[in-house]
Design a protein around this motif. Structure first.
Motif, mmCIF file in Angstrom:
data_model
loop_
_atom_site.group_PDB
_atom_site.id
_atom_site.type_symbol
_atom_site.label_atom_id
_atom_site.label_comp_id
_atom_site.label_asym_id
_atom_site.label_seq_id
_atom_site.Cartn_x
_atom_site.Cartn_y
_atom_site.Cartn_z
ATOM 1 N N GLY A 269 0.797 -1.218 0.000
ATOM 2 C CA GLY A 269 0.000 0.000 0.000
ATOM 3 C C GLY A 269 0.829 1.267 0.000
ATOM 4 O O GLY A 269 0.368 2.298 0.499
ATOM 5 N N GLY A 270 2.056 1.238 -0.526
ATOM 6 C CA GLY A 270 2.923 2.406 -0.540
ATOM 7 C C GLY A 270 3.797 2.542 0.688
ATOM 8 O O GLY A 270 4.773 3.296 0.681
ATOM 9 N N PHE A 271 3.487 1.817 1.767
ATOM 10 C CA PHE A 271 4.328 1.827 2.968
ATOM 11 C C PHE A 271 5.506 0.887 2.742
ATOM 12 O O PHE A 271 5.334 -0.272 2.364
ATOM 13 N N LEU A 272 6.718 1.404 2.965
ATOM 14 C CA LEU A 272 7.934 0.644 2.715
ATOM 15 C C LEU A 272 8.668 0.398 4.022
ATOM 16 O O LEU A 272 8.773 1.298 4.868
ATOM 17 N N ALA A 273 9.202 -0.817 4.190
ATOM 18 C CA ALA A 273 9.960 -1.148 5.393
ATOM 19 C C ALA A 273 11.090 -2.093 5.023
ATOM 20 O O ALA A 273 10.920 -2.990 4.187
ATOM 21 N N GLN A 297 7.330 6.526 3.823
ATOM 22 C CA GLN A 297 5.885 6.713 3.687
ATOM 23 C C GLN A 297 5.173 6.291 4.975
ATOM 24 O O GLN A 297 4.148 5.602 4.955
ATOM 25 N N LEU A 298 5.748 6.708 6.095
ATOM 26 C CA LEU A 298 5.205 6.320 7.397
ATOM 27 C C LEU A 298 3.792 6.848 7.614
ATOM 28 O O LEU A 298 3.005 6.255 8.359
ATOM 29 N N GLU A 299 3.463 7.957 6.952
ATOM 30 C CA GLU A 299 2.130 8.536 7.129
ATOM 31 C C GLU A 299 1.019 7.621 6.612
ATOM 32 O O GLU A 299 -0.160 7.806 6.957
ATOM 33 N N LYS A 300 1.375 6.623 5.789
ATOM 34 C CA LYS A 300 0.369 5.690 5.273
ATOM 35 C C LYS A 300 0.084 4.535 6.228
ATOM 36 O O LYS A 300 -0.833 3.750 5.988
ATOM 37 N N LEU A 301 0.884 4.438 7.299
ATOM 38 C CA LEU A 301 0.738 3.310 8.210
ATOM 39 C C LEU A 301 -0.592 3.295 8.965
ATOM 40 O O LEU A 301 -1.194 2.230 9.120
ATOM 41 N N PRO A 302 -1.118 4.434 9.485
ATOM 42 C CA PRO A 302 -2.403 4.377 10.193
ATOM 43 C C PRO A 302 -3.549 3.849 9.325
ATOM 44 O O PRO A 302 -4.355 3.023 9.780
ATOM 45 N N ASP A 303 -3.635 4.320 8.075
ATOM 46 C CA ASP A 303 -4.698 3.818 7.197
ATOM 47 C C ASP A 303 -4.508 2.339 6.902
ATOM 48 O O ASP A 303 -5.487 1.575 6.821
#
Length: 373
Positions: A269-273, A297-303
């Motif tokens: 979903g765009g979140f990279l780790a 893209q940590l801001e995408k983690l809550p969603d």
């Protein structure tokens, strides 16, 4: 003065001698080639007979244990440079254990100069039935793919390498007794490689890649497609071959259950780790260790967390605030990541003094008991 007639006669004699010499050399080459072909053919048929006898012995042992093998090919082919077997279709059954598997076709090839390296190609569909561990009931799998190829290399006492590569893999799964198991899964591309470590013959190198993976779990939301890469070293997980069987899990646990994580990268979903570090797995499946982790893209983690677990968005957003204080920017391949170190103690994960949750223990089945005996 030399007479022209004698000169011509001498030239003709020399030409005849050269012609006879060339003829003898040509005949020698032909005879040598025929002998070499005969020796090669004899060696192929001798090696074929030995390989056929070994396969027949393995098949007899399997049948003696109650197994059933379905294959249309009774003999090895591939003359003159390889050994091959082509089963269309191919099936394997162990009724006493509730296991059966079949594929549309199986073709296996071993080159005559390297019989320890076997290449195999499978054609779908796959139908598999098995009993899950710990009395969880049966599981049925149906799968298909556009391409599925495997490669196995075996040394004198240990597995050297196993590789499997699949494209356009789709599957449906039925396991009524365990609702956590996906009912369907797919992947655009997937690879699995198991190798003997270069510096430690008892260590197993594990490398796997999956692109475009998605799974359907009953009652769970649909997640974005996932891509991931993993490279790790498992010391002690490559025991010697015994009776043609390899059981790496008990050996690995007995050696300490170490995981030297070289790389774990995830894109969902765009979140990279990305993660790397040293871990240990106890015999009860509990994980401990330290892992360096980079995220983007940590801001995408809550969603994403809300999609996985409805109602968790606010809690994850609250954790991200103080967690950001432990994340330092780093430049890797021209990209700015946020990095920190996670500590895992008996399954509990924390970043500094901030608790992040708990990892469930791995289900190791009977391997823990075997390793401890």
């Amino acid at each position: 003065m030399i007479e022209p007639a004698k000169t011509n006669a001498t030239a003709q004699t020399d030409a005849k001698h050269r012609s006879r010499s060339v003829g003898r050399k040509f005949k020698f080459v032909i005879v040598a080639a025929v002998l070499l072909c005969a020796l090669w053919a004899g060696g192929w048929f001798w090696a074929n007979r030995i390989a056929t006898e070994r396969i027949a012995a393995m098949k007899a042992d399997f049948i003696a244990e109650g197994g059933v093998i379905g294959c249309t090919a009774d003999q090895l082919g591939g003359f003159p440079f390889k050994f091959s077997i082509d089963c269309t279709p191919a099936s394997l059954e162990l009724p006493a254990r509730g296991f059966s598997a079949s594929v549309g076709a199986l073709e296996a090839i071993a080159l005559i100069y390297n019989p320890g390296h076997v290449l195999a190609s499978l054609r779908g569909p796959l139908e598999l039935q098995a009993q899950m561990a710990q009395g969880l009931g049966p599981i049925d799998v149906e799968a298909n793919w556009s391409s599925l190829e495997t490669s196995v290399r075996v040394g004198t006492s240990r597995l050297k390498r196993f590789s499997a590569v699949a494209d356009d893999l789709t599957s449906t799964i039925s396991a009524p007794a365990d609702p956590r198991i996906p009912t369907a899964a797919r992947a655009k591309h997937a690879e699995l490689h198991l190798l003997q470590n270069d510096s430690d013959a008892t260590a197993l190198d594990l490398a796997t890649t999956v692109d475009g993976f998605a799974a359907t779990i009953p009652g769970a939301p649909t997640l974005p497609d996932l891509s991931a890469k993993l490279y790790a070293i498992l010391p002690g997980a490559l025991p010697e071959l015994r009776d043609r069987h390899v059981d790496p899990l008990p050996a690995w646990l007995a050696a300490g259950g170490q995981v030297k994580l070289g790389q774990l990268s995830i894109d969902i979903g765009g979140f990279l780790a990305n993660a790397s570090g040293d871990l240990t797995v106890a015999r009860d499946g509990v994980i401990s260790g330290r892992v360096a982790i980079r995220v983007d893209q940590l801001e995408k983690l809550p969603d994403l967390a809300e999609t996985i677990h409805p109602g968790s968005r606010n809690r994850v957003a609250q954790i991200l605030g103080p967690l950001s204080a432990f994340l330092k920017p780093v430049q890797v391949d021209g990209k700015t990541w946020r990095e920190t170190t996670l500590t895992i103690k008996n399954g509990r994960v924390s970043a500094g003094f901030i608790p992040l949750g708990r990892l469930p223990p791995l289900k190791l089945g009977n391997a823990a008991g075997i390793a401890g005996s």
